[in-house]
Design an enzyme around this catalytic site. Structure first.
Site, PDB file in Angstrom:
ATOM      1  N   ASP A   1       0.819  -1.215   0.000  1.00 24.36           N
ATOM      2  CA  ASP A   1       0.000   0.000   0.000  1.00 24.36           C
ATOM      3  C   ASP A   1       0.853   1.266   0.000  1.00 24.36           C
ATOM      4  OD1 ASP A   1      -2.471  -1.171  -0.079  1.00 24.36           O
ATOM      5  OD2 ASP A   1      -2.661  -1.325   2.106  1.00 24.36           O
TER       6      ASP A   1
ATOM      7  N   TYR B   1       6.992  -9.954   7.302  1.00 26.54           N
ATOM      8  CA  TYR B   1       6.813  -8.506   7.453  1.00 26.54           C
ATOM      9  C   TYR B   1       7.425  -8.037   8.760  1.00 26.54           C
ATOM     10  CZ  TYR B   1       3.399  -8.139   3.628  1.00 26.54           C
ATOM     11  OH  TYR B   1       2.778  -8.130   2.406  1.00 26.54           O
TER      12      TYR B   1
END
Lengths: 243, 243
Positions: free
Chosen positions: B52, B110
């Protein structure tokens, strides 16, 4: 009158260094401006020492005198509301009138950050020194041990500085790695002009095999030409000042 | 025709995310532009997944097909010379024609970075989430354990995404601290839309005592309203993609 000690962090990228210059406010000038905004007083702030253009701080210490009655614990938020986002006051306390950020300091700890990779890293690019050569970190760690103790660091000082003595004591050296990052920390009772950057550059030159001599020999030579290059400012952090 | 796999790092700050948008090139568009510059070919590059707006990458993987004969080991420098400084190609290799960055991926790791302090930190300000509340990190670590394993993470997905199944397997969760920084890493076979940011926000809400329920109960509720807030994008890093 009260004497206020503050701890300051800053990203040195956009500054000419700690000290005010004729055409630039420096970190010092920005702090004095913020103090004037919240106290209405024109003050002179004293730092533990200058940091050069581009050098960062995680724990710079400064103090100033004020007639203001603002509680110490409110000072960080008050100053931060007046400071640029790349300067931050993280602590404030009222101290003895005799406390002097520079003369009272007993020692300092610096951090120097190396990114050892052929390719730039977009996250740490502006706060680390990219070294493209393979570095023998274990050798760097071994040679760094020779820095510990009391030595004449004459060979690790940039010219243009005048000091009475070039003898300094380094009490701790710590080199750690994570992936392709190398973090070097140096603690001592004081550092000569550019000393941490010259030590860091020398360790890099030793690690890549450009300098064959050992650190002990380089120190004993007391010759700037025997030490390595001055590593760049943008990877250096003043981490802590001891009192 | 050759299939080239690359590993890409980027600072997401100035980008609309991985994907090209009508009015913005995204990371993808910048890479395609650089590839065209060095090969003369208009290519479409495929990423392991979108990131994003604002999200960073330390190890995004992408691949593209080319007729060019440029050796793989020369590709990173060639592309970097055409890319903005906040995008960096750190690896390239020629892979089987069947390799697909997205469909061949077996898992991802992540990193989410929290700066737990009342005061901003000018060094990590743009790459970490400043949480001003006291956080009980030990509690966060304990509750994070419940994330491990195969669960229906329906409650940890932002609306607006359509997936066939919301069941995912998290294989590793690791939370470490250094001074006032908290680094959380999550590894799994796949993550739903905003899942890492919602997990991170939930752990923050648990750590500050705003959410009283345990992570296991929250997962089992399968209700977005039971989980915590969506932590901001600028502290999230795609660290690694596994094949």
């Amino acid at each position: 009158m009260r004497n206020i000690k503050i701890i300051v962090q800053y990203n040195g990228k956009n500054y000419c260094g700690w000290q005010k210059q004729p055409d630039s406010m420096g970190i010092q000038g920005n702090l004095e401006y913020a103090i004037e905004k919240i106290t209405g007083e024109k003050v002179k702030i004293t730092g533990s020492g200058r940091t050069d253009a581009g050098v960062h701080a995680l724990g710079q210490v400064a103090n100033f005198f004020t007639e203001s009655s603002i509680p110490a614990h409110r000072i960080p938020d008050a100053l931060n509301s007046q400071l640029p986002k790349d300067i931050s006051v993280i602590y404030a306390e009222e101290v003895d009138m005799e406390f002097h950020s520079r003369y009272s300091a007993k020692g300092k700890r610096y951090r120097y950050v190396i990114h050892n990779s052929r390719y730039r890293n977009p996250i740490v690019r502006e706060t680390s020194y990219q070294v493209k050569y393979d570095l023998d970190v274990e050798k760097m760690k071994r040679e760094a041990e020779a820095l510990k103790g009391t030595h004449d660091f004459f060979g690790f000082m940039s010219s243009g500085s005048s000091v009475e003595s070039t003898v300094r004591t380094i009490t701790d050296v710590n080199i750690t790695t994570e992936d392709d990052m190398i973090v070097m920390e140096f603690e001592g009772n004081g550092f000569l002009y550019n000393m941490v950057r010259i030590i860091s550059g020398t360790l890099v030159d030793i690690g890549r095999g450009k300098i064959k001599k050992g650190m002990r020999e380089i120190i004993e030579a007391k010759d700037r030409k025997e030490a390595g290059h001055t590593a760049p400012a943008h990877a250096l952090f003043l981490k802590k000042v001891f009192y």
